[in-house]
Design an enzyme around this catalytic site. Structure first.
Site, PDB file in Angstrom:
ATOM      1  N   GLY A 147       0.781  -1.226   0.000  1.00  0.00           N
ATOM      2  CA  GLY A 147       0.000   0.000   0.000  1.00  0.00           C
ATOM      3  C   GLY A 147       0.813   1.277   0.000  1.00  0.00           C
ATOM      4  O   GLY A 147       1.929   1.347  -0.533  1.00  0.00           O
ATOM      5  N   GLY A 273      -1.374  14.188  -1.171  1.00  0.00           N
ATOM      6  CA  GLY A 273      -1.058  12.948  -1.866  1.00  0.00           C
ATOM      7  C   GLY A 273      -0.538  11.870  -0.941  1.00  0.00           C
ATOM      8  O   GLY A 273      -0.468  12.041   0.282  1.00  0.00           O
ATOM      9  N   ASP A 314      -1.456   0.171  -4.425  1.00  0.00           N
ATOM     10  CA  ASP A 314      -0.799   1.479  -4.379  1.00  0.00           C
ATOM     11  C   ASP A 314       0.705   1.396  -4.580  1.00  0.00           C
ATOM     12  O   ASP A 314       1.312   2.288  -5.170  1.00  0.00           O
ATOM     13  CB  ASP A 314      -1.074   2.156  -3.030  1.00  0.00           C
ATOM     14  CG  ASP A 314      -2.507   2.630  -2.894  1.00  0.00           C
ATOM     15  OD1 ASP A 314      -3.343   2.256  -3.732  1.00  0.00           O
ATOM     16  OD2 ASP A 314      -2.801   3.366  -1.934  1.00  0.00           O
ATOM     17  N   HIS A 446     -38.042   4.664 -14.593  1.00  0.00           N
ATOM     18  CA  HIS A 446     -38.440   6.049 -14.318  1.00  0.00           C
ATOM     19  C   HIS A 446     -39.263   6.101 -13.035  1.00  0.00           C
ATOM     20  O   HIS A 446     -40.127   5.254 -12.822  1.00  0.00           O
ATOM     21  CB  HIS A 446     -39.269   6.588 -15.479  1.00  0.00           C
ATOM     22  CG  HIS A 446     -39.792   7.981 -15.252  1.00  0.00           C
ATOM     23  ND1 HIS A 446     -38.993   9.095 -15.385  1.00  0.00           N
ATOM     24  CD2 HIS A 446     -41.021   8.423 -14.880  1.00  0.00           C
ATOM     25  CE1 HIS A 446     -39.719  10.183 -15.118  1.00  0.00           C
ATOM     26  NE2 HIS A 446     -40.953   9.801 -14.802  1.00  0.00           N
TER      27      HIS A 446
END
Length: 473
Positions: A147, A273, A314, A446
């Site tokens: 990460g 960040g 990440d 709808h």
């Protein structure tokens, strides 16, 4: 005495939204799996200190806003009374802990051994554990899913607890009278929205000329306009030159358009960040390469420069999104199993969970213009949506981008209530190579907000019944 070595087929380092799915997928295919993580509870940053707690708090913030705005609908509530301890308990015990338990149950059900420790590579096939459990692990394959952590520039690392990153802010240490948010990205805006609803005067400072610079400006505008009503101030093209701890608060010196030279705040949130968790885990000893930003270099199978070691999430590059990590886990495990697979998504959706939400997938108009790629844009304003009108939230916009010749869908952007839940239709359309008529001819119920996607597709074909006819040429 020789040090004992534990053996496993697949070692997964990190138990976040990339790591624990990788461990479960590998175990489901008969692999012996070890899952190593430093956290006391599974789930990684997303569950314990990021995505999930922030969304729980944003839900509470939305409830507060709705009770205050309901008077316009003829329904008046008393001013919300905040019990901060109870709110922390809701987030920690009823949300995070419940999900922690669920993941633990899933992992245990697959007979996956979990170890609380830090894993440091010693070679391409071994790691050393440091933590509650020590020793060596020898593996055939490894998936790195460590990460990222919030970035904290040196100028803001002044050693004062009143200067927070996103992790500290989500702990809700108190509800300050004033909060400076450094950075107008999604983390700052989401957390700023929470504190604003709880009663804090929030000021956002963003160096770029608008909030959320990666998103198209026409989608950002409705969000900016609403946030401007709730925040104390939003300063664009502005920088925080310095911060200084004072007994009475944190003194921030600002430089930019219309910003005061200096302002005192009770707390500061630094949200500029995140950086990958690739330092201090022995990547060099294993022969694993990283790029200039510290991301682990991977190929389309998510293999690192060492063929039996994979990296996902990440730590393996942008975008730093939980759903990207989970999708990469599938590719990495399929590769370990010897299947033909590669990381080649046509789009990865992005969602900002503010109020209104902002979401997009595929190419943005800004990206297409920069690349000089032909495209057509069709926008359906939510003022023409019956559902949005009934919700008293007509500020939204649905934006469809298509190829002028083939009408193939290139991108979809939505700003408005529930945009994050609506965007998946665009993801599916792009992945399937759909054209505008595919959406236009798909009957949408709808009244719903999803109809706005159908109406935008109608516009791409020439006209929609709920807007004035477009002028030809």
């Amino acid at each position: 005495m020789a040090e004992s070595i534990r053996e496993t087929e697949v070692l997964v380092i990190g138990a976040g939204p990339g790591g624990y799915p990788a461990a479960i997928m590998a175990a489901d295919h008969g692999k012996k799996v070890l899952l190593v993580d430093q956290d006391p509870k599974l789930g990684g940053v997303c569950l314990n200190r990021g995505c999930i707690p922030s969304k729980a708090l944003l839900h509470v913030a939305k409830l507060i806003r709705e009770t205050r705005e309901s008077a316009d609908h003829g329904l008046t509530f008393g001013e919300p009374q905040l019990d901060l301890d109870k709110l922390r308990g809701f987030v920690g015990n009823k949300v995070i802990s419940k999900m922690n338990s669920g993941i633990s149950s899933l992992v245990k059900g697959r007979q996956i051994d979990t170890i609380r420790a830090k894993a440091i590579f010693e070679s391409p096939n071994t790691v050393r554990l440091e933590g509650e459990t020590n020793g060596l692990i020898r593996f055939q394959y490894c998936v790195i899913a460590t990460g990222s952590v919030p970035a904290m520039p040196k100028a803001f690392a002044i050693g004062d607890p009143r200067v927070m990153d996103s992790t500290g802010a989500l702990l809700l240490p108190d509800v300050p009278k004033s909060l400076l948010v450094v950075g107008g990205g999604y983390i700052g805006l989401e957390i700023g929205s929470v504190y604003s609803a709880l009663g804090t005067n929030v000021t956002v400072v963003e160096f770029a000329d608008r909030l959320l610079p990666l998103a198209d400006s026409d989608l950002v505008k409705p969000l900016h306009d609403r946030l401007a009503k709730h925040f104390e101030a939003i300063y664009l093209k502005t920088s925080v030159e310095s911060i200084e701890a004072k007994p009475e608060g944190i003194l921030a010196k600002l430089k930019g358009d219309g910003a005061p030279a200096s302002v005192m705040f009770d707390r500061v949130l630094v949200s500029v960040g995140r950086r990958p968790n690739s330092v201090g885990i022995g990547l060099d000893k294993a022969g694993i390469s990283v790029d200039e930003r510290g991301f682990i270099v991977v190929d389309p199978q998510r293999r690192t420069t060492v063929p039996n070691i994979y990296a996902i999430g990440d730590v393996a590059g942008d975008p730093g999104l939980a759903h990207k990590a989970t999708a990469e886990a599938k590719v990495a495990v399929e590769s370990i199993l010897g299947e033909k697979t590669e990381w080649a998504p046509r789009t990865i959706p992005a969602v900002i969970y503010t109020d209104p939400e902002l979401a997009w997938c595929g190419s943005t108009e800004r990206e297409l213009k920069a690349a000089n790629i032909p495209h057509e844009v069709r926008k359906f304003p939510w003022q023409a949506s019956g559902r949005a009108t009934s919700l008293a939230r007509p500020e939204g916009l649905t934006k469809l981008i298509v190829d002028p010749e083939s009408q193939r869908i290139l991108g979809l952007g939505i700003v408005g209530v529930g945009a994050g839940d609506l965007i998946s239709e665009g993801v599916l359309a792009i992945e399937m190579g759909a054209v505008a008529r595919d959406l236009a001819d798909s009957i949408h119920p709808h009244p719903t907000l999803s109809e706005t996607i159908m109406e935008a597709a109608d516009l791409a074909l020439g006209a929609t019944v709920h807007l004035p006819r477009m002028k030809k040429g």
